[in-house]
Motif scaffolding. Structure first.
Motif, short mmCIF file in Angstrom:
data_model
loop_
_atom_site.label_atom_id
_atom_site.label_comp_id
_atom_site.label_asym_id
_atom_site.label_seq_id
_atom_site.Cartn_x
_atom_site.Cartn_y
_atom_site.Cartn_z
N LYS A 304 -0.87 -1.04 -1.97
CA LYS A 304 -1.81 -0.43 -1.04
C LYS A 304 -3.22 -0.41 -1.61
O LYS A 304 -4.21 -0.53 -0.87
CB LYS A 304 -1.38 0.99 -0.69
CG LYS A 304 -0.06 1.10 0.05
CD LYS A 304 -0.14 0.51 1.45
CE LYS A 304 1.16 0.72 2.21
NZ LYS A 304 1.13 0.12 3.55
N ARG A 306 -4.34 -2.67 -3.61
CA ARG A 306 -4.68 -4.06 -3.91
C ARG A 306 -4.64 -4.38 -5.40
O ARG A 306 -5.25 -5.35 -5.85
CB ARG A 306 -6.05 -4.43 -3.32
CG ARG A 306 -6.07 -4.39 -1.81
CD ARG A 306 -7.40 -4.83 -1.23
NE ARG A 306 -8.46 -3.87 -1.50
CZ ARG A 306 -9.50 -4.13 -2.28
NH1 ARG A 306 -9.62 -5.29 -2.86
NH2 ARG A 306 -10.43 -3.21 -2.48
N SER A 310 -0.96 -7.39 -1.62
CA SER A 310 -0.87 -6.36 -0.59
C SER A 310 0.44 -6.43 0.19
O SER A 310 0.97 -5.39 0.61
CB SER A 310 -2.05 -6.48 0.37
OG SER A 310 -3.27 -6.29 -0.30
N LEU A 424 -12.18 -4.36 -8.46
CA LEU A 424 -11.62 -3.96 -7.17
C LEU A 424 -12.52 -2.98 -6.43
O LEU A 424 -12.62 -3.01 -5.21
CB LEU A 424 -10.24 -3.32 -7.37
CG LEU A 424 -9.14 -4.27 -7.88
CD1 LEU A 424 -7.86 -3.50 -8.12
CD2 LEU A 424 -8.91 -5.38 -6.89
#
Length: 744
Positions: A304, A306, A310, A424
């Motif tokens: 969730k 990443r 995913s 991220l």
């Protein structure tokens, strides 16, 4: 801080609604009441004695209890989503640290499935030796996976039945078998054997790591903030009581020799031995089931966010069952069962769990210590308690297996660096900003009473570059001087009327540009009536405490109208005791695209012209020395040059400079040039600097009674006389430091 992540589906999905008992207490206590309690506790007692056994149990349960207290505090201060330990750590320390713990934790849980199943299979193999352990293991894995895949609720109902069997088996043991012949003498409190204390500790400690099973179901709880602290603490306390009572009972009734030789002693002592056997099977299978429920949910939470692909986090049904993640966990466990030997990875599994517990404790300790307004847990745990828990986890890791500690730590660091490189970007806030602010607060206050010293000097540069794309060479040179160790601030003055939104947009644009160029620099954008007034204001007031720029870096100008403005800035810098660096590029290097400031390759030449202004000379030498250690100038040659009036002074002056260079441990060559009285000294400088890549020359400070116009005229004269030289750095030392002490 706000720990919620509105973008995570797991947080918006309707929870399954499991309560404290079924959702936390039962999964935790079943893993605590595992195979070690039935098959190894008596064996440990027979080797190390009652006193050491009770100490081992006390230390182990204390570590788990301290971690449970930290869990209670953290879980009552945030909305706990799916992922348990991973969720808490990632929302406290950031996604990088969360991934560094979450990925190893997932593999530990997935391999733990096979670990418990192999234990169960070995007990069956002892009864049915004709059937291989792997056959029992594969069949058991398929059965447990089918139950977990079908429904978490069904799995938890199964665990409830197992819990009742274990309770009955313990009652059967404590009541005792009347036909069992008790030992007439109790086990000595202190008994020396070949089995060391910490070896016994390492064997026992996995028994108390069951709190992870309850944490892993955090996303399926009706009220995590209530269920997690109450269920976890209850499981730890009940487990500790039982683990303290069993050795006492065993020591009264059984001799050490029997304890060491009979791992099924609890079955023999029980009034209904079959219940103990069922308890052993139930404990191993329930622990495997707990890992089989926890591992997929950890993987789902990672997906969730990443951290991993995913699609691995895809859930099904109203309760968002992680079916695909369950299949992945099954495959990992299947491979481990087919390999058949988990003894080599067992210590590493313990390291991963202890690492996760340690970070949980550390997160709670830091949050409690910082006392941010957002830290308002309904269950208060003093930060000292959580810190002791973190240190205890580290100590236990080192005592159990230093080698495994190094392996697990290396794995965690590797995942952290890889996740950080992926950039991220957090979609939630975490405590790192508060930690850095607290550290900055402490550092600034500690630095305030300290006097600046030449020996610890580093450039803290304020660069007036305007738009970075137009004068990138200024920022690049400043970075070459600071090398990421001194401070660098890129300053832009906007003279037109700008609203706050446009100022913020400009600041973010410059910051992004610096990030792309990998420049570690701060950004300051300020509005002003005119550039000079804005720059003077920043020279005078920019900074905090003792962390203020000590050096101003400017570009040169050929516009006569700007000479007076530069003179004002130089005077302002001198008044505020800040050094000045003016960078002058040859006309052929007007734009960054046509002629980059960096010159690739080694063999570059830096010339420092040693003049009468010794403060300037020492500062220029310090800057030239720093430049040699920058990545773009490594391997360059530093030449220290000066002019003399007479040839007969040359030998003496050369030896004096060479002694200075040697005493200062500098990589520099010395050259003295006899000046021609019939020509301007700058003609000599220009001639002797023609092969240089960078030249440092000094500029005198304005006199006290010298007007801006007169000093502007001097500045203009300096620029005219130095035309035709390679890229030149003009330096004025204004700090009240003895820069020569740098080279002592």
């Amino acid at each position: 801080m706000n720990h919620q992540n509105s973008e995570l589906k797991s947080e918006s999905s309707p929870p399954a609604g499991f309560g404290t008992f079924k959702g936390v207490f039962v999964p935790s206590i079943l893993t605590i009441f595992g195979v070690i309690m039935y098959l190894r506790l008596g064996w440990i007692l027979g080797h190390v004695g009652l006193f050491q056994t009770l100490v081992i149990v006390t230390i182990s349960c204390s570590i788990t209890f301290l971690t449970a207290l930290s869990i209670a505090a953290t879980s009552t201060n945030m909305k706990v989503g799916a992922g348990g330990t991973y969720y808490m750590i990632s929302r406290s320390f950031g996604v990088e640290t969360g991934a560094a713990i979450g990925i190893p934790l997932f593999f530990a849980q997935a391999l733990g499935i096979s670990f418990y199943i192999v234990g169960f299979s070995e007990s069956l193999h002892a009864i049915f030796p004709a059937i291989p352990v792997r056959a029992f293991g594969v069949a058991s894995l398929f059965l447990l996976t089918a139950i977990a895949y079908k429904s978490t609720n069904l799995a938890l109902k199964t665990q409830t039945v197992v819990f009742l069997i274990i309770v009955l088996s313990l009652l059967s043991f404590f009541v005792g078998n009347a036909d069992f012949a008790p030992n007439s003498s109790t086990l000595p409190l202190l008994e020396k054997t070949n089995l060391g204390f910490w070896v016994a500790f390492s064997i026992f400690f996995p028994a108390v790591t069951g709190i992870e099973a309850g944490l892993a179901l955090s996303g399926d709880l009706k009220k995590p903030s209530r269920a997690l602290p109450l269920g976890t603490l209850s499981a730890v306390i009940v487990g500790a009581i039982v683990y303290l009572i069993i050795p006492i009972v065993l020591s009264i009734r059984v001799s050490p020799e029997v304890l060491r030789g009979n791992t099924m002693i609890m079955q023999d002592m029980a009034i209904w031995g079959i219940l103990v056997l069922l308890g052993i099977w139930g404990a191993t299978l329930s622990s495997g089931m707990g890992a089989l429920l926890g591992a997929p949910r950890t993987l789902q939470a990672l997906a969730k966010d990443r951290v991993v692909f995913s699609f691995l986090g895809k859930g099904e049904g109203e309760s968002n069952e992680p079916r695909l993640a369950t299949v992945i966990s099954f495959l990992i466990a299947l491979v481990a069962i087919l390999i058949g030997d988990l003894n080599a990875i067992a210590p590493v599994l313990s390291m991963f769990f202890l690492t996760a517990y340690g970070f949980l404790n550390l997160a709670a300790a830091i949050e409690s210590f910082l006392q941010n307004p957002s830290w308002r847990p309904t269950f208060q745990t003093p930060w000292v308690v959580s810190l002791v828990g973190a240190l205890a986890c580290l100590a236990a890791m080192l005592m159990i297996n230093p080698g495994a500690t190094i392996i697990s730590t290396g794995f965690v660091v590797g995942v952290f660096l890889l996740t950080k490189a992926r950039n991220l970007g957090n979609r939630w806030s975490d405590m790192r900003g508060s930690m850095l602010q607290a550290l900055a607060h402490y550092s600034i206050h500690q630095l305030s009473p300290l006097k600046a010293e030449a020996r610890t000097w580093r450039p803290n540069i304020l660069v007036f570059s305007g738009a970075p794309t137009k004068r990138w060479h200024l920022i690049e040179l400043a970075q070459a001087f600071t090398q990421g160790k001194g401070f660098l601030t890129v300053a832009t003055i906007l003279t037109q009327d700008q609203d706050e939104e446009r100022l913020a947009k400009m600041e973010n644009s410059i910051r992004d540009f610096l990030g792309k160029k990998r420049v570690k620099g701060l950004v300051e954008v300020q509005p002003a009536v005119d550039v000079v007034r804005g720059a003077e204001g920043m020279i005078r007031s920019y900074g905090i405490g003792s962390i203020r720029p000590n050096t101003i870096l400017l570009g040169d100008t050929e516009n006569p109208e700007q000479f007076a403005l530069h003179a004002r800035l130089i005077r302002s810098a001198l008044k505020n005791e800040k050094n000045v660096i003016i960078v002058r590029k040859p006309p052929s290097q007007e734009t960054i695209d046509q002629q980059p400031f960096r010159i690739p390759g080694k063999g570059k030449k830096i010339i420092v012209w040693w003049g009468r202004q010794r403060q300037n000379a020492n500062l220029m030498l310090a800057l030239g020395h720093l430049l040699q250690y920058g990545p773009d100038w490594q391997g360059s040659e530093l030449h220290l040059k000066s002019t003399i009036d007479k040839d007969e002074e040359k030998e003496t002056a050369t030896k004096a400079l060479e002694r200075f260079v040697k005493a200062g441990r500098l990589r520099a060559q010395v050259e003295l040039i006899t000046s021609d009285p019939t020509q301007d000294v700058f003609e000599t400088l220009r001639e002797k600097s023609s092969d240089a890549d960078m030249v440092f020359i000094g500029i005198r400070p304005p006199e006290a009674d010298e007007s801006d116009q007169d000093y502007a005229a001097y500045y203009e004269s300096l620029l005219k006389r130095s035309r035709g030289m390679p890229q030149t750095v003009i330096v004025m030392a204004a700090e009240p430091l003895k820069f020569n002490e740098i080279f002592e």
